[in-house]
Design a protein around this motif. Sequence first.
Motif, short mmCIF file in Angstrom:
data_model
loop_
_atom_site.label_atom_id
_atom_site.label_comp_id
_atom_site.label_asym_id
_atom_site.label_seq_id
_atom_site.Cartn_x
_atom_site.Cartn_y
_atom_site.Cartn_z
N PHE A 1 0.83 -1.20 0.00
CA PHE A 1 0.00 0.00 0.00
C PHE A 1 0.87 1.25 0.00
CE2 PHE A 1 -2.68 -3.30 1.87
CZ PHE A 1 -3.79 -3.20 1.06
N GLY A 2 1.40 1.62 1.15
CA GLY A 2 2.30 2.76 1.22
C GLY A 2 1.64 4.10 1.06
N GLY A 3 0.34 4.16 0.91
CA GLY A 3 -0.38 5.41 0.80
C GLY A 3 -1.47 5.49 1.84
N LEU A 4 -2.17 6.61 1.89
CA LEU A 4 -3.20 6.80 2.90
C LEU A 4 -4.52 7.20 2.26
CD1 LEU A 4 -0.33 7.73 4.33
CD2 LEU A 4 -1.86 8.22 6.22
N GLY A 5 -5.59 6.94 3.01
CA GLY A 5 -6.92 7.37 2.60
C GLY A 5 -7.47 8.33 3.64
N LEU A 6 -8.60 8.94 3.32
CA LEU A 6 -9.25 9.88 4.23
C LEU A 6 -10.61 9.34 4.61
CD1 LEU A 6 -9.28 12.68 5.63
CD2 LEU A 6 -10.34 13.58 3.56
N MET A 7 -10.81 9.07 5.90
CA MET A 7 -12.09 8.62 6.44
C MET A 7 -12.62 7.38 5.71
SD MET A 7 -12.29 10.94 8.72
CE MET A 7 -13.93 10.75 9.41
N HIS A 8 -11.70 6.50 5.29
CA HIS A 8 -12.07 5.26 4.59
C HIS A 8 -12.91 5.53 3.34
CE1 HIS A 8 -10.55 2.69 7.85
NE2 HIS A 8 -11.00 3.63 8.64
N GLN A 9 -12.68 6.65 2.67
CA GLN A 9 -13.49 6.98 1.50
C GLN A 9 -12.67 7.22 0.25
OE1 GLN A 9 -16.85 6.94 1.16
NE2 GLN A 9 -16.81 6.04 3.19
N MET A 10 -11.50 7.89 0.35
CA MET A 10 -10.75 8.16 -0.86
C MET A 10 -9.27 8.33 -0.54
SD MET A 10 -11.55 12.16 -1.70
CE MET A 10 -10.29 12.16 -2.96
N ARG A 11 -8.44 8.12 -1.54
CA ARG A 11 -7.01 8.27 -1.38
C ARG A 11 -6.64 9.75 -1.21
NH1 ARG A 11 -4.24 3.62 -0.18
NH2 ARG A 11 -5.48 1.95 -1.03
N VAL A 12 -5.62 10.00 -0.40
CA VAL A 12 -5.11 11.36 -0.27
C VAL A 12 -3.61 11.38 -0.56
CG1 VAL A 12 -6.87 12.28 1.28
CG2 VAL A 12 -4.92 11.05 2.24
N ASN A 13 -3.12 10.40 -1.32
CA ASN A 13 -1.72 10.43 -1.72
C ASN A 13 -1.47 11.71 -2.51
OD1 ASN A 13 -1.57 7.91 -0.61
ND2 ASN A 13 -1.79 6.84 -2.56
N GLY A 14 -0.34 12.36 -2.21
CA GLY A 14 -0.06 13.65 -2.83
C GLY A 14 -0.42 14.78 -1.90
N GLN A 15 -1.46 14.60 -1.09
CA GLN A 15 -1.81 15.59 -0.07
C GLN A 15 -1.10 15.28 1.25
OE1 GLN A 15 -6.04 17.02 -0.07
NE2 GLN A 15 -6.37 15.09 -1.11
N VAL A 16 -0.74 14.01 1.42
CA VAL A 16 -0.05 13.56 2.63
C VAL A 16 1.09 12.65 2.19
CG1 VAL A 16 -0.27 12.23 4.75
CG2 VAL A 16 -2.15 13.68 4.02
N LYS A 17 2.27 12.85 2.77
CA LYS A 17 3.42 12.03 2.45
C LYS A 17 3.84 11.22 3.68
CE LYS A 17 4.21 13.23 -1.84
NZ LYS A 17 4.05 12.23 -2.92
N VAL A 18 4.04 9.93 3.48
CA VAL A 18 4.53 9.09 4.56
C VAL A 18 6.01 9.37 4.76
CG1 VAL A 18 4.93 6.72 5.34
CG2 VAL A 18 2.82 7.30 4.11
N LEU A 19 6.39 9.80 5.96
CA LEU A 19 7.78 10.08 6.28
C LEU A 19 8.45 8.92 7.01
CD1 LEU A 19 7.50 13.77 7.59
CD2 LEU A 19 8.06 13.00 5.28
N GLU A 20 7.71 8.32 7.94
CA GLU A 20 8.29 7.25 8.76
C GLU A 20 7.22 6.19 9.02
OE1 GLU A 20 9.80 9.00 12.40
OE2 GLU A 20 10.18 10.87 11.34
#
Length: 451
Positions: A356-375
Motif C-alpha cells: 500500500f504505502g499510501g493513505l486514505g481519508l475517512m475510509h473513502q478516498m485516497r489522499v496520496n499527494g496531499q499527505v506524504k509518509v515520512l516514517e
Amino acid sequence: MGETLSKALARARQVLESLQGKEPVEKTIWGSPAGKKRLAKRLVAMLPAHKTYVEPFAGSAAVLFEKEAVDVEAINDADTEIADAYRLLQKLTPAGFTKLKKLPWKGDEKTFKSLFDAKPKGDVERLHRFLYLTHFSYGKLRGRSFSPNGMGVEAKTLARIEQFAPRLKRVKVYGGDYEKVVRKYDGKDTVLFLDPPYPGYDVDVGEGDFDEERFYGVLKSLKGRWLMTYGIRGKLPKLLKDSGFVVKRIRTPRTIAAMRGVGGSSVLTQLLVSNYQPAAKALEGGDDFAVDDWQPEEAPGTAPFITTTSLLKGVEPDDERYVLGVVLEPETVDAQGDVYSAAEIRQAAHRFMEEFGGLGLMHQMRVNGQVKVLESYLAPVDFNLGEVQVRKGTWLLAVRVLSDELWGRVKDGQLTGFSIGGTARRLPEASPAAGPPPSAPPAADTPPEAA
C-alpha cells in the motif's frame, strides 16, 4: 532549456514501465476508478457473438471502445454527470470542438477550483468542466482536491475525443439505476459486460454500498449472456460460486502508472464471472495475466475491523506539518475485543509498506499527494514520547500534511488520529486463562487512514 519537469517525469515513467516489460496504458476519453482499459482487449475476446451489447456500469466504457460495434448498443452509469458527458460528446459539433480547444487544458489548481465551483450553462462549458475535473482530480473522482501531479501537465483529452467520440454515435446513453437499462435490453441475443461497484473497496475507488442481494437476483433472471468483473470481498462472490456460474480469479500487475500513489500493490486481484464458458484462448495466462479457479474463503469467524488511535504529536509551531501517531499497539484490547501480538503487527506494518504505502481519508478516498509518509517503524524498545508511553513492538506512522485543507482540519481537531481497517479471522482461545480471543494477523486490507 530543454524539456519541462513534468515532461521529463512522464518520459522517465515510460522508460521505467518499458524496463518492466509493460507498455503504458492509454486511457479512453477519461480515466475511471478501477477502470478496465488494461483488460479491455482480453475482455472483448471473451464476449460471445451478439446483436445487442449493454454496459450498465459504464464508467470510462473501456470495453465498449475496444469492441466492434453491433446493431444495438447501450451504456448506463449511476452517476448522471457521466451519462450527461457522453450525451454532450455525441452532439459535439466541429464548431463546438473548436471552442473546446480554446479552453484551458493544462493542470492548474486555481483553474481547477474555479471550475469546481462553477455552474456552466453552455454544452461546451459543461463538457469542459466535467473533463477537466475528471482529469485533474484525485482518483478521477471529480472531488474538490486537485492532484498536484497534474500541475503544469497538458491533458491529452482533446486528442482522445477525436479518437474515441465517433464510436459513440449510435450508442444509447442512460443515467441512473442499472436495472431499468438491463431489463430494457435483455434478450437471447444480448451480451452484457458488468463492472459494478465493489463493496469493501471504498478507500481504493471511492465507491459506496452496493446491494449485492438485489444484484444477484437480477443476474439469475437474465436471458442474455453476461461477463462480469468483481472484487473478492462481499457476499456476492460466494453466492455466484454456489449457484454454478463460472468464477475465475484473475491477477494483473500494477505498473507504475497504475500504482496508488506512493507504493501500491504490485498485483491487482479480481474475479471474472460469467453465465457461459468464455473461450479458452481468451483465458490463457501470461506475464501480464494470471488466471485460476477461485474458491470462497472460509466465512465463519471472519469479520471486518476498524481500529482508530490518537495522534501522539500534532499541532506545534515548529512541527512543519509533521504528524505522528500509533497505528497498532501489541497486547492491547481493541474496540472489537481483540488483541494483536507484536509479530502480527510487524506483519501488517510490513505489508502496508510493501503493498500500500499510501493513505486514505475517512475510509473513502485516497489522499496520496496531499499527505506524504515520512516514517513507518516498529518501536524497538519501550520508551516515552512526551507523556505517552510507547510499548515495544508498537507500529508508529509519521506523515507530513501537504494540503492546506487537510492541515486546517488537523488544526481544527476534525482529524485526530490514524485508523486502520481490514479483515481478520478469529481463532479459538487456547484456555480460559488466555485472555481475550486473539485474531489472526490483521489483513490490513485497508491502509491507515486519517480519521
